[in-house]
Design a protein around this motif. Structure first.
Motif, mmCIF file in Angstrom:
data_model
loop_
_atom_site.group_PDB
_atom_site.id
_atom_site.type_symbol
_atom_site.label_atom_id
_atom_site.label_comp_id
_atom_site.label_asym_id
_atom_site.label_seq_id
_atom_site.Cartn_x
_atom_site.Cartn_y
_atom_site.Cartn_z
ATOM 1 N N ALA A 215 -1.081 27.966 -12.659
ATOM 2 C CA ALA A 215 -1.196 26.844 -13.593
ATOM 3 C C ALA A 215 -2.628 26.671 -14.091
ATOM 4 O O ALA A 215 -2.862 26.378 -15.268
ATOM 5 C CB ALA A 215 -0.705 25.561 -12.932
ATOM 6 N N THR A 216 -3.585 26.862 -13.212
ATOM 7 C CA THR A 216 -4.994 26.721 -13.607
ATOM 8 C C THR A 216 -5.372 27.763 -14.645
ATOM 9 O O THR A 216 -6.040 27.458 -15.643
ATOM 10 C CB THR A 216 -5.909 26.845 -12.377
ATOM 11 O OG1 THR A 216 -5.570 25.809 -11.441
ATOM 12 C CG2 THR A 216 -7.378 26.701 -12.772
ATOM 13 N N LYS A 219 -3.818 26.948 -18.087
ATOM 14 C CA LYS A 219 -4.603 25.951 -18.829
ATOM 15 C C LYS A 219 -5.793 26.598 -19.525
ATOM 16 O O LYS A 219 -6.163 26.220 -20.639
ATOM 17 C CB LYS A 219 -5.092 24.852 -17.889
ATOM 18 C CG LYS A 219 -4.023 23.896 -17.420
ATOM 19 C CD LYS A 219 -4.623 22.796 -16.543
ATOM 20 C CE LYS A 219 -3.542 21.827 -16.065
ATOM 21 N NZ LYS A 219 -4.108 20.758 -15.223
ATOM 22 N N GLY A 231 -0.258 23.326 -17.643
ATOM 23 C CA GLY A 231 -0.282 24.457 -16.722
ATOM 24 C C GLY A 231 0.748 25.504 -17.060
ATOM 25 O O GLY A 231 1.189 26.263 -16.191
#
Length: 450
Positions: A215-216, A219, A231
């Motif tokens: 998810a990081t 982004k 994310g």
């Protein structure tokens, strides 16, 4: 008055300023004001649609107008109830395509997807989740109305009678209108550019396998504006609601698993399955779109220049060229002609022409075709296009010679409207209807067909 189910999507296109200027009225506590089988109309549906309609049309508030809107909402729910009885459904792929088109249109009206999310204080994913049911219902209602009116037609005699019945002092005055065609060629993506996009995702995949958070990285790197800030999470979808390549890869995964790099019409994806819930599944992804280079645009321009010369030399018509060579699926089968979104006609008032086209056709003569010009498609692809000025009318009062198509369409719509109203009268007792006493007098469906 043909207002769609609570008219949400039609009125969403109204600007924030227009909505702010809507008359401020005391709104009662929300609640159900009508039931049609399993479908309900909320007081908030009526009040919201009413305020938005006033803001959009600049009409004065009136109980009659609110009554018309209520009846329109009641008609919508009757269509939906009968559609369920008659097993009338629409394909989910059509729902998704229509939803994407409308979201893209709304984003273009407010200055991009970021502004759209900011205005509604919701992500694109949240907006789509909330609007999907409304879009599906609209498409079902449209399909029902088509079935009701599919055999309705008008004769030249009826068209002339319709026009002659319009009071002379009520004939509309048409401003300058144009018919515009386009042929679009999207920039080809080179094998090298595809490989670079794939390689970037392969490197991100290695980082995730080494322990970094999916998810990081979504982004930071995903080029899907609708999901990156969440994310990469898309939310729950059913089968056939996402493009086949994406869905096939996602459904092979177990929760928490990540796919290999897969390619779709949107670019290259890494997919992670978050959760399955019955027939639905929730995923997140990282999307990388291959870049388009200047050399690719030059190739598209050269091809369009060749197409333009064939049309100018009468080797084929513009409509034939559009069908054979254009990459624009929305216009290629319509002779390449652009349509007025509000009316569906090919005649577009000059003050409603896209500024990017306006300045091209401003110096053109009827029949001219522009040189290839740069263009960005609604889904963000780089392309080139040529513009064709098919016709240009001078300001005038409506008449049968110049406006036969519009008058014929208006006469047909009136006849279709009457057919739909007659259908409502015949079917109103075929479903369960309960109306709040406050709105009993608004049930215009019980009144005779005009």
């Amino acid at each position: 008055m043909a207002l769609s189910a609570f008219a949400a999507l039609c009125f969403l296109a109204t600007s924030a300023t227009a909505f702010a200027q809507a008359p401020v009225q005391q709104v009662q506590v929300d609640g159900i004001i009508a039931k049609v089988d399993n479908n309900v109309i909320l007081r908030s549906d009526l009040e919201f649609g009413y305020l938005q309609y006033l803001a959009q049309t600049k009409q004065q508030p009136s109980e009659e107008l609110k009554c018309q809107l209520f009846t329109s909402l009641l008609q919508d729910k009757l269509l939906l109830a009968r559609a369920e009885v008659d097993s009338v459904v629409v394909d989910e792929a059509m729902v998704s395509s229509n939803l994407d088109e409308r979201i893209n249109y709304l984003a273009s009206q407010v200055g991009g997807t970021d502004r759209l999310e900011q205005y509604y204080n919701k992500s694109l994913r949240q907006l789509k989740d909330e609007l999907r049911k409304t879009v599906r219902e609209q498409l079902v209602m449209e399909k029902m109305q088509r079935q009701i009116t599919e055999k309705v037609s008008v004769t030249p005699k009826e068209i002339k009678k319709y026009f002659n019945n319009i009071p002379k002092d009520s004939l509309p005055y048409f401003s300058t209108e144009v018919e515009i065609g386009q042929i679009v060629k999207e920039a080809e993506i080179s094998r090298q550019q595809k490989q670079e996009a794939r390689q970037k995702l392969e490197e991100l995949r290695k980082r995730i396998l080494a322990g970094e958070d999916f998810a990081t990285l979504a982004k930071e790197y995903s080029q899907d504006p609708g999901s990156a800030q969440a994310g990469g999470e898309l939310g729950f979808f059913k089968k056939k609601e996402l493009v086949p390549e994406y869905e096939a890869a996602a459904l092979r995964l177990q929760p928490g698993e990540m796919s290999n790099v897969i390619e779709s019409q949107f670019g290259f994806h890494l997919i992670q399955l978050i959760e399955r819930r019955g027939q639905e599944f929730n995923t997140r992804h990282i999307l990388i779109k291959p870049g388009t280079a200047t050399v690719d645009l030059n190739a598209a321009a050269e091809e369009l220049d060749s197409v333009r010369n064939m049309v100018l030399n009468d080797s084929l018509t513009f409509a034939q060229a559009a069908k054979e060579y254009s990459d624009d699926e929305n216009t290629k089968d319509n002779g390449g002609m652009l349509s007025n979104r509000a009316t569906g006609f090919t005649y577009i008032p000059m003050d409603q022409v896209d500024p990017a086209i306006f300045f091209v056709i401003d110096t053109m003569e009827v029949g001219d075709i522009s040189e290839p010009i740069a263009y960005t498609t609604p889904d963000g692809k780089e392309a080139m296009r040529i513009i064709y000025l098919k016709s240009k009318t001078q300001p005038h009062q409506a008449n049968l010679d110049d406006d036969y198509q519009k008058i014929a369409s208006a006469a047909l719509n009136q006849k279709r409207s009457k057919a739909v109203n007659e259908w409502f009268k015949k079917n109103i007792n075929s479903v369960y209807i309960e109306i709040d006493p406050e709105y009993q007098d608004c049930n215009l469906l019980q009144k005779p067909v005009q």
